[in-house]
Design an enzyme around this catalytic site. Structure first.
Site, PDB file in Angstrom:
ATOM      1  N   ASP A  23       0.570  -0.998  -0.084  1.00  0.00           N
ATOM      2  CA  ASP A  23      -0.702  -0.330  -0.241  1.00  0.00           C
ATOM      3  C   ASP A  23       1.023   1.168  -0.287  1.00  0.00           C
ATOM      4  O   ASP A  23       1.337   0.954   1.400  1.00  0.00           O
ATOM      5  CB  ASP A  23      -0.758   0.302   1.390  1.00  0.00           C
ATOM      6  N   LEU A  43       1.246   3.058   3.179  1.00  0.00           N
ATOM      7  CA  LEU A  43       1.798   2.600   4.312  1.00  0.00           C
ATOM      8  C   LEU A  43       0.874   2.376   5.091  1.00  0.00           C
ATOM      9  O   LEU A  43      -0.869   2.215   5.180  1.00  0.00           O
ATOM     10  CB  LEU A  43       2.907   2.741   4.196  1.00  0.00           C
ATOM     11  N   LEU A  44       1.066   2.732   6.775  1.00  0.00           N
ATOM     12  CA  LEU A  44       0.010   2.385   7.841  1.00  0.00           C
ATOM     13  C   LEU A  44      -1.099   3.787   7.926  1.00  0.00           C
ATOM     14  O   LEU A  44      -0.743   4.629   8.221  1.00  0.00           O
ATOM     15  CB  LEU A  44       0.404   2.488   9.035  1.00  0.00           C
ATOM     16  N   HIS A  45      -2.256   3.250   7.720  1.00  0.00           N
ATOM     17  CA  HIS A  45      -3.601   4.303   7.425  1.00  0.00           C
ATOM     18  C   HIS A  45      -4.598   3.678   8.184  1.00  0.00           C
ATOM     19  O   HIS A  45      -5.011   1.987   8.220  1.00  0.00           O
ATOM     20  CB  HIS A  45      -3.310   4.934   5.784  1.00  0.00           C
ATOM     21  N   GLY A  46      -6.160   3.884   8.385  1.00  0.00           N
ATOM     22  CA  GLY A  46      -7.084   3.535   9.516  1.00  0.00           C
ATOM     23  C   GLY A  46      -7.422   2.181   8.181  1.00  0.00           C
ATOM     24  O   GLY A  46      -7.907   1.785   9.258  1.00  0.00           O
TER      25      GLY A  46
END
Length: 166
Positions: free
Chosen positions: A12, A15-18
């Site tokens: 993704d 990266l890190l998201h909701g």
């Protein structure tokens, strides 16, 4: 040396998201999100990037930020209790992990945005030759590479879409 319990590997670009926390984290039953990304681990804006990503994790997951090489070097030291979700922002990094001996069997492809020189193959995935070479290398090592934005969608093999778009 133990075999790490890698429950999910996703590409993704964000990266890190909701969405990672709410959908994929729960779907994978991970308890550790490992952001394997050189910039997020050690880049000039790493602290800023990490703060936002840790907030997105909502305290539900342990979160680690490792370079690709550090991931290769330490993944086999993981505790059996760790259910690891590996998150990368491009297929070249996942291919580097696979080449380095990280036992990834499936690569979930989420968001790879359109940029100049890339070909859009789905609404959320655009690829170029470098990306496809990385996917081909992973496939040659037995890693399935499928596009799936959310767990309720059907997975589609990257190669069937890429060949249709050619």
């Amino acid at each position: 040396m133990t075999t790490p319990n890698i429950v999910w590997t996703r590409i993704d670009e964000r990266l890190l998201h909701g969405q990672i926390r709410i959908t994929w984290g729960k779907h994978s039953e991970a308890n550790l999100i490992l952001v394997a990304n050189d910039e997020a681990a050690e880049g000039p804006n790493a602290a800023f990037m990490q703060a936002g990503m840790k907030a997105s994790a909502g305290g539900e997951y342990a979160v680690r930020f490792f370079t690709i090489q550090k991931t290769i070097d330490v993944i086999h030291n993981a505790s059996e209790k760790q259910r690891i979700f590996i998150l990368c922002n491009n297929p070249t990094d996942v291919a580097r992990l696979v080449s380095g001996g990280v036992p990834i069997t499936h690569c979930n492809i989420g968001n790879m945005h359109y940029h100049d020189g890339k070909k859009q193959i789905t609404k959320t995935v655009s690829v170029d030759e470098v990306d496809m070479k990385a996917f081909e290398m992973m496939a040659s090592r037995g890693v399935s590479c499928t596009i799936q934005n959310t767990p309720d969608q059907t997975e589609v093999d990257i190669f069937s879409l890429a060949s249709n778009a050619a």
